[in-house]
Design an enzyme around this catalytic site. Sequence first.
Site, mmCIF file in Angstrom:
data_model
loop_
_atom_site.group_PDB
_atom_site.id
_atom_site.type_symbol
_atom_site.label_atom_id
_atom_site.label_comp_id
_atom_site.label_asym_id
_atom_site.label_seq_id
_atom_site.Cartn_x
_atom_site.Cartn_y
_atom_site.Cartn_z
ATOM 1 N N GLY A 337 0.862 -1.296 0.033
ATOM 2 C CA GLY A 337 0.068 -0.113 0.021
ATOM 3 C C GLY A 337 1.109 1.199 0.094
ATOM 4 N N GLY A 339 0.977 5.456 1.307
ATOM 5 C CA GLY A 339 0.202 6.457 2.243
ATOM 6 C C GLY A 339 0.956 7.818 2.274
ATOM 7 N N GLY A 340 0.267 8.826 2.789
ATOM 8 C CA GLY A 340 1.031 10.072 2.729
ATOM 9 C C GLY A 340 2.326 10.074 3.377
ATOM 10 N N GLY A 342 4.480 7.402 3.372
ATOM 11 C CA GLY A 342 5.530 6.273 3.012
ATOM 12 C C GLY A 342 4.635 5.082 2.316
ATOM 13 N N VAL A 344 4.321 0.730 1.967
ATOM 14 C CA VAL A 344 4.288 -0.617 3.024
ATOM 15 C C VAL A 344 4.397 -1.506 2.017
ATOM 16 C CG1 VAL A 344 2.972 -1.919 4.586
ATOM 17 C CG2 VAL A 344 2.710 0.646 4.493
ATOM 18 N N LYS A 358 7.133 -0.173 6.826
ATOM 19 C CA LYS A 358 6.668 0.937 6.205
ATOM 20 C C LYS A 358 7.898 1.606 6.217
ATOM 21 C CE LYS A 358 4.333 3.796 9.232
ATOM 22 N NZ LYS A 358 3.026 4.182 9.980
ATOM 23 N N ASP A 456 -5.606 8.782 17.148
ATOM 24 C CA ASP A 456 -5.817 8.635 15.750
ATOM 25 C C ASP A 456 -6.498 7.366 15.469
ATOM 26 O OD1 ASP A 456 -5.876 9.665 13.015
ATOM 27 O OD2 ASP A 456 -3.970 8.941 12.544
#
Length: 647
Positions: A337, A339-340, A342, A344, A358, A456
């Site tokens: 995947g 993400g903002g 980095g 994975v 990650k 979060d």
Amino acid sequence: MDITSFVSFLLSLLLILVQANGRNDSSCPKSFSCGNLTDLSFPFSLSTQPDCGIIPLSGCDAKPHPRIQLFPGGDWYYALEKQYSSIWLGDAKFQTTLNQHKCQAFNKDFFLPISPSVSFPILNTYNFFKCNNSNNNTPNITQKKNNHFAGYKMYNGCKGFSIYYKLPGDDNVKDIPADNLPTNCSLIRLPFRSVSGDGDLFDLLGPEIQVEWKLSEDCNRCHYGGGQCQTDTTNKFYCQDDLSILTTTGTSKTGHRRRIWLILITGAVLLTVALLVLLFCFREKIVWYKYIRFWESNAEDHKNIEAFLKNYGSYTPKRYSYSEVKRITSGFKNKLGQGGCGSVYKGSLHNGSHVAVKVLNRLKDSGEEFINEVAIISRTSHVNIVNLVGFCFEGRKRALIYEFMSNGSLEKFIYEERSDGVRQLGWPILYKIALGIARGLEYLHRGCNTRILHFDIKPHNILLDDDFCPKISDFGLAKLCMKKESIVSMLGARGTMGYIAPEIVCRNLGGVSHKSDVYSYGMMVLEMVGGRKNIDAEVDRTSEIYFPHWLYRRIELDEELQLIGIMNEEEKECARKMVMVSLWCIQTDPSNRPSMTKAVEMLEGNLELLQIPPKPYSYSPSRSEEFKNCRIEDQSVHSPYMNLRRM
């Protein structure tokens, strides 16, 4: 001489002037006595002279054993004896619980928190393993636990848990790494009074600890350069220069005149340097600014992570080199995947176990969040908290290595398209996931030695294993809370749109605490129930329906929930419990929300005993009038539902 050389010359001159002044005229004593302690010096100080040190002592005249406080707001100990660079401390409360043979003694963990100025290694504590006995009725679990602690002594005189330990010097029994414990066991560190092995465990333990003090390099340089070691509100070190705290008390006229001249010369030098730097900024503003900021932040990150490794010692997760990370991920071949912060990747360790790696690719704030996540998650050990296998910190290369969760994140199971009347996850599994997340949050809020606030909680940060057991991940925004009431201060809001508790951005509603995680949990479970976002920003305002209010209306009227996939009465009860608990959790007033312990009890309890909560007043962004008159702490925030964290 070019401008760069000239600026360097002026800065060197300023440093020489400040170091020449030193602490020669300081009113602080070179050494002092307190009670039975003699020949004390920095970092210790009398409570009447707090500026002379960072570890205050009190009760020097009234008692033979003065009291000492290692950290502001921390516990007070009795100072028993000083030996070179260590001091023996006594814990009166712990001694009382030992004398009375109270099992609360095993809730204590002698682990002193990290300070940017001074660290306190404890020399005489040993590892004890506290294991919950709630699963002892399962033979396989009991057998695994006994094999795990082979050769260890066991104390089972306390209801609900057992203690496993070995005596100091017993080299025939293998040490157990802190990251290789059964899920129902946790590590605590306690001091021995006697190592004879005879008698009850309470008689073997003692209330005295031997603590070393080691100044950090920054504090050592600051102190002997004439400054004061200080810590700001974000727990970062800074040196308060001696020029800002000068006093003429007890000094000669010559010393006073020298200080005046030093202040005048220093002021002139600083003004000159400031003007030159200002001109230089306008000349080559972009290149110079980015260059300096990068190297300053990179150097600060390196100091922070090395300090963390030094203080945590053997309890730090394994550190991998970047070449090892490339080998583990087969050259970043299998991407799971993006993400903002980095990407994975799936990887495999040398023992064949799969991991998720990650790799961070953004420098802004990633250093602080990276260290925060490693430090906080290293304190945890729970079946519903993701396990951090290791990390990489090598120059600009940063990576976090987690246990591999085959089913990925929760969000893909609750938002993806599905056929009518069919859910991706059945209600029994959804209920199991909601209960597991609640137990994980309860552990963070109450089960750890230091309370952890996540800030979060959302479906993206809930990972699922082969059996759909949920595990909480991503502790980059989390905060440690040393106080029992868990009220914390924050410089700005943090969280993700749709899950942020109202009090985080509107401080008139109450203090930010563990109840903020409760709110996020409630909003997330409502999305699990509805299989959709609670707030859909793409829906036209005239046709928008706020899902929590729709559910509350049906609960209030005792109507069928009309949720997708309910097949029988048992599933109907699971769904109704999840809705009721969620509506309690998203109450605007934090005091009306249950603790996570109470939320677990409600989920496990009888549905008929659950009372209907008050109507939650958190409206959708287009309609909300609730926050119209509130005091917003962060001026960049326009709505309590704005995305305050990079996605």
